[in-house]
Scaffold this motif. Structure first.
Motif, mmCIF file in Angstrom:
data_model
loop_
_atom_site.group_PDB
_atom_site.id
_atom_site.type_symbol
_atom_site.label_atom_id
_atom_site.label_comp_id
_atom_site.label_asym_id
_atom_site.label_seq_id
_atom_site.Cartn_x
_atom_site.Cartn_y
_atom_site.Cartn_z
ATOM 1 N N PHE A 192 0.823 -1.210 0.000
ATOM 2 C CA PHE A 192 0.000 0.000 0.000
ATOM 3 C C PHE A 192 0.859 1.264 0.000
ATOM 4 C CE2 PHE A 192 -3.600 -2.689 0.526
ATOM 5 C CZ PHE A 192 -4.700 -1.936 0.153
ATOM 6 N N GLU A 193 2.024 1.223 0.636
ATOM 7 C CA GLU A 193 2.962 2.351 0.540
ATOM 8 C C GLU A 193 3.393 2.555 -0.914
ATOM 9 O OE1 GLU A 193 6.287 1.725 3.117
ATOM 10 O OE2 GLU A 193 5.041 1.606 4.916
ATOM 11 N N ILE A 194 3.637 1.449 -1.618
ATOM 12 C CA ILE A 194 4.026 1.524 -3.029
ATOM 13 C C ILE A 194 2.888 2.129 -3.846
ATOM 14 C CG2 ILE A 194 4.527 0.098 -5.065
ATOM 15 C CD1 ILE A 194 6.021 -1.808 -3.085
ATOM 16 N N LYS A 195 1.668 1.706 -3.564
ATOM 17 C CA LYS A 195 0.497 2.274 -4.233
ATOM 18 C C LYS A 195 0.414 3.772 -3.965
ATOM 19 C CE LYS A 195 -4.077 3.430 -3.385
ATOM 20 N NZ LYS A 195 -4.570 4.424 -2.402
ATOM 21 N N ASN A 196 0.650 4.186 -2.719
ATOM 22 C CA ASN A 196 0.552 5.600 -2.367
ATOM 23 C C ASN A 196 1.651 6.443 -3.002
ATOM 24 O OD1 ASN A 196 -1.738 5.182 -0.799
ATOM 25 N ND2 ASN A 196 -0.574 4.850 1.084
ATOM 26 N N SER A 197 2.703 5.789 -3.499
ATOM 27 C CA SER A 197 3.769 6.509 -4.198
ATOM 28 C C SER A 197 3.408 6.787 -5.656
ATOM 29 C CB SER A 197 5.078 5.723 -4.132
ATOM 30 O OG SER A 197 5.034 4.579 -4.977
ATOM 31 N N GLY A 198 2.218 6.324 -6.083
ATOM 32 C CA GLY A 198 1.748 6.621 -7.432
ATOM 33 C C GLY A 198 1.750 5.455 -8.389
ATOM 34 N N ARG A 199 2.174 4.287 -7.912
ATOM 35 C CA ARG A 199 2.187 3.109 -8.777
ATOM 36 C C ARG A 199 0.847 2.371 -8.678
ATOM 37 N NH1 ARG A 199 7.226 3.306 -6.224
ATOM 38 N NH2 ARG A 199 9.000 3.420 -7.638
ATOM 39 N N ALA A 200 0.470 1.731 -9.761
ATOM 40 C CA ALA A 200 -0.688 0.835 -9.741
ATOM 41 C C ALA A 200 -0.240 -0.515 -9.194
ATOM 42 C CB ALA A 200 -1.260 0.669 -11.146
#
Length: 233
Positions: free
Chosen positions: A186-194
């Motif tokens: 979810f941190e990766i998602k919040n960085s703008g990645r799908a």
């Protein structure tokens, strides 16, 4: 504000070898979005992910992934598409005879990196991002299951992809460790990645809610912004 689509399949047929597993698939994911993909074993979750990263050709329908046309993708374009996609597997798929640093160096060299200092810096950056900043010297067998999965996520992040495909990433982990992996995704998602996560892990679905799409009877159902009840997945 218009949403920024990063994956779009329209009326797509999805195959496993020569067997049609899903038909008329319509599937859209935007940048910075987390989507669960659920369904019983054999329904086509992994085949859909493999179609997205062009391991399985798209034979019918329209597909665009990170501005690449899946239906008309040339063989020489596939490596460039895959640089935009990071893949996280259930069984980690680490090179067991090499340290964490060497596992990551292997991937960087395979994807065209040349300069040693730049590679070392990138490796340190992704290890720190997944909480393994001081463990690059360790061999995979010296890492816990959760640490091995964090290393596989670090590997997926090396080329700064726009998309993360996670195929049962918590399948071999205990609940507490799984929670840490989910927080990282979810941190990766919040960085703008799908992030697209194929899973059977119902407890993680309940704890970390996100739009969910279910494969059933050869169809990909419309997404739900709530938990979908399902049995025996």
């Amino acid at each position: 504000m218009a949403l920024d689509k990063i994956i779009e399949l329209t009326n797509a047929d999805i195959y496993h070898k020569d067997h049609l597993v899903m038909s008329d698939v319509n599937f859209t994911v935007n940048k910075g979005e987390f989507v669960y993909l659920i369904g019983k074993t054999g329904t086509g979750k992994s085949s859909l992910l493999k179609t997205i990263y062009a391991e399985i050709p798209l034979q019918k329908g329209v597909g665009r992934v990170a501005d690449y046309d899946l239906a008309n993708l040339k063989k020489k374009q596939i490596p460039f598409l895959r640089r935009k996609i990071g893949i996280v597997f259930q069984d980690f798929q680490l090179l067991t005879d090499r340290s964490a640093n060497e596992n990551l160096t292997f991937v960087l060299k395979a994807t065209g990196w040349k300069k040693k200092k730049e590679m070392e810096q990138r490796i340190q950056d992704v290890l720190e991002k997944v909480g393994l900043g001081y463990k690059g010297y360790k061999m995979p067998h010296e890492l816990s299951g959760g640490e091995q999965q964090r290393l596989s996520i670090a590997r997926a992040l090396l080329n700064d992809p726009e998309i993360i495909l996670a195929d049962e990433p918590t399948g071999n982990l205990d609940p507490e460790t799984s929670g840490g992996i989910m927080e990282l995704l979810f941190e990766i998602k919040n960085s703008g990645r799908a992030v697209i996560m194929a899973t059977h892990d119902y407890e993680m679905l309940k704890k970390f809610s996100a739009p969910t799409m279910k494969i059933e009877d050869g169809k990909l159902n419309e997404r739900e912004n709530k938990i979908i009840e399902f049995d025996n997945l």
